[in-house]
Design a protein around this motif. Sequence first.
Motif, PDB file in Angstrom:
ATOM      1  N   ILE A  29       0.830  -1.206   0.000  1.00  0.00           N
ATOM      2  CA  ILE A  29       0.000   0.000   0.000  1.00  0.00           C
ATOM      3  C   ILE A  29       0.865   1.257   0.000  1.00  0.00           C
ATOM      4  O   ILE A  29       0.620   2.187  -0.776  1.00  0.00           O
ATOM      5  CB  ILE A  29      -0.967  -0.022   1.201  1.00  0.00           C
ATOM      6  CG1 ILE A  29      -1.982  -1.145   1.013  1.00  0.00           C
ATOM      7  CG2 ILE A  29      -1.668   1.330   1.364  1.00  0.00           C
ATOM      8  CD1 ILE A  29      -2.771  -1.484   2.256  1.00  0.00           C
ATOM      9  N   LEU A  30       1.886   1.290   0.848  1.00  0.00           N
ATOM     10  CA  LEU A  30       2.764   2.466   0.891  1.00  0.00           C
ATOM     11  C   LEU A  30       3.480   2.674  -0.435  1.00  0.00           C
ATOM     12  O   LEU A  30       3.596   3.800  -0.923  1.00  0.00           O
ATOM     13  CB  LEU A  30       3.792   2.340   2.012  1.00  0.00           C
ATOM     14  CG  LEU A  30       3.294   2.611   3.418  1.00  0.00           C
ATOM     15  CD1 LEU A  30       4.404   2.345   4.427  1.00  0.00           C
ATOM     16  CD2 LEU A  30       2.781   4.026   3.550  1.00  0.00           C
ATOM     17  N   ARG A  31       3.960   1.595  -1.021  1.00  0.00           N
ATOM     18  CA  ARG A  31       4.670   1.715  -2.300  1.00  0.00           C
ATOM     19  C   ARG A  31       3.736   2.250  -3.383  1.00  0.00           C
ATOM     20  O   ARG A  31       4.123   3.109  -4.176  1.00  0.00           O
ATOM     21  CB  ARG A  31       5.271   0.374  -2.705  1.00  0.00           C
ATOM     22  CG  ARG A  31       6.119   0.448  -3.962  1.00  0.00           C
ATOM     23  CD  ARG A  31       6.855  -0.853  -4.214  1.00  0.00           C
ATOM     24  NE  ARG A  31       7.424  -0.836  -5.526  1.00  0.00           N
ATOM     25  CZ  ARG A  31       8.644  -0.383  -5.823  1.00  0.00           C
ATOM     26  NH1 ARG A  31       9.427   0.071  -4.857  1.00  0.00           N
ATOM     27  NH2 ARG A  31       9.092  -0.394  -7.059  1.00  0.00           N
ATOM     28  N   GLU A  32       2.510   1.766  -3.403  1.00  0.00           N
ATOM     29  CA  GLU A  32       1.545   2.272  -4.382  1.00  0.00           C
ATOM     30  C   GLU A  32       1.325   3.771  -4.181  1.00  0.00           C
ATOM     31  O   GLU A  32       1.280   4.539  -5.150  1.00  0.00           O
ATOM     32  CB  GLU A  32       0.227   1.516  -4.216  1.00  0.00           C
ATOM     33  CG  GLU A  32      -0.832   1.882  -5.217  1.00  0.00           C
ATOM     34  CD  GLU A  32      -2.098   1.072  -5.067  1.00  0.00           C
ATOM     35  OE1 GLU A  32      -3.165   1.603  -5.425  1.00  0.00           O
ATOM     36  OE2 GLU A  32      -2.042  -0.080  -4.584  1.00  0.00           O
ATOM     37  N   GLN A  33       1.202   4.199  -2.940  1.00  0.00           N
ATOM     38  CA  GLN A  33       1.025   5.619  -2.648  1.00  0.00           C
ATOM     39  C   GLN A  33       2.244   6.442  -3.051  1.00  0.00           C
ATOM     40  O   GLN A  33       2.121   7.518  -3.641  1.00  0.00           O
ATOM     41  CB  GLN A  33       0.737   5.836  -1.162  1.00  0.00           C
ATOM     42  CG  GLN A  33      -0.618   5.336  -0.729  1.00  0.00           C
ATOM     43  CD  GLN A  33      -0.802   5.507   0.768  1.00  0.00           C
ATOM     44  OE1 GLN A  33       0.106   5.265   1.553  1.00  0.00           O
ATOM     45  NE2 GLN A  33      -1.991   5.925   1.163  1.00  0.00           N
ATOM     46  N   VAL A  34       3.436   5.949  -2.717  1.00  0.00           N
ATOM     47  CA  VAL A  34       4.672   6.662  -3.040  1.00  0.00           C
ATOM     48  C   VAL A  34       4.820   6.812  -4.550  1.00  0.00           C
ATOM     49  O   VAL A  34       5.133   7.895  -5.045  1.00  0.00           O
ATOM     50  CB  VAL A  34       5.900   5.932  -2.426  1.00  0.00           C
ATOM     51  CG1 VAL A  34       7.203   6.417  -3.051  1.00  0.00           C
ATOM     52  CG2 VAL A  34       5.936   6.127  -0.915  1.00  0.00           C
ATOM     53  N   LEU A  35       4.603   5.745  -5.282  1.00  0.00           N
ATOM     54  CA  LEU A  35       4.755   5.804  -6.728  1.00  0.00           C
ATOM     55  C   LEU A  35       3.688   6.684  -7.383  1.00  0.00           C
ATOM     56  O   LEU A  35       3.963   7.362  -8.358  1.00  0.00           O
ATOM     57  CB  LEU A  35       4.759   4.393  -7.320  1.00  0.00           C
ATOM     58  CG  LEU A  35       5.962   3.526  -6.930  1.00  0.00           C
ATOM     59  CD1 LEU A  35       5.794   2.110  -7.456  1.00  0.00           C
ATOM     60  CD2 LEU A  35       7.264   4.139  -7.378  1.00  0.00           C
ATOM     61  N   ALA A  36       2.495   6.680  -6.844  1.00  0.00           N
ATOM     62  CA  ALA A  36       1.425   7.524  -7.388  1.00  0.00           C
ATOM     63  C   ALA A  36       1.721   9.011  -7.162  1.00  0.00           C
ATOM     64  O   ALA A  36       1.376   9.852  -7.992  1.00  0.00           O
ATOM     65  CB  ALA A  36       0.084   7.160  -6.768  1.00  0.00           C
ATOM     66  N   ALA A  37       2.391   9.310  -6.040  1.00  0.00           N
ATOM     67  CA  ALA A  37       2.718  10.705  -5.705  1.00  0.00           C
ATOM     68  C   ALA A  37       3.893  11.209  -6.525  1.00  0.00           C
ATOM     69  O   ALA A  37       4.142  12.420  -6.581  1.00  0.00           O
ATOM     70  CB  ALA A  37       3.006  10.825  -4.208  1.00  0.00           C
ATOM     71  N   GLY A  38       4.637  10.296  -7.122  1.00  0.00           N
ATOM     72  CA  GLY A  38       5.777  10.695  -7.957  1.00  0.00           C
ATOM     73  C   GLY A  38       7.068  10.824  -7.250  1.00  0.00           C
ATOM     74  O   GLY A  38       7.357  10.842  -6.176  1.00  0.00           O
TER      75      GLY A  38
END
Length: 160
Positions: free
Chosen positions: A151-160
């Motif tokens: 979940i954190l990785r998905e958020q980090v990658l989505a934020a750029g």
Amino acid sequence: MSDPFSVMVEDERIQLAAFVEEYRTLIAGVLDGLTEEQARRRLVPSATTLLGLVRHAAFLESVWFGTAVSGASRAELGIPDTVEESFLPGDDETVDSVRRHYLQVCERSRAAVVGLGPDDTVSGRGYPITVRWLHLQVLRELAHHCGHADILREQVLAAG
């Protein structure tokens, strides 16, 4: 093993080790392709970051395979006194250094149980624990943290 299904008919010791290894690989991989800033980015109210999760995974491996099997103290193993501290990377720690440390700790964990079967007991924490329970506990914790990391990785990658 070249056939991924062969583990399904192996003995319990091999099956437990295979599941733990799968999650070790997943935890080590959560930092792949991230910048130092992305790995340290906090997106939840707690201090949890991707770098901190991998750091914590090294801590939990050391607690369970280090203290429980060998009886070594946290100080002897060079790990924090508290779970909370285990999530906090130092300023000098990097994606590469944290991952390298985690992989070294995993190697130490593997070595700690060489020659032990699932029904063997260890008592380094002051009470008896079967090697089976030890593997299941580490598997449970790694799987739990892999979920957080996804979940954190998905958020980090989505934020750029």
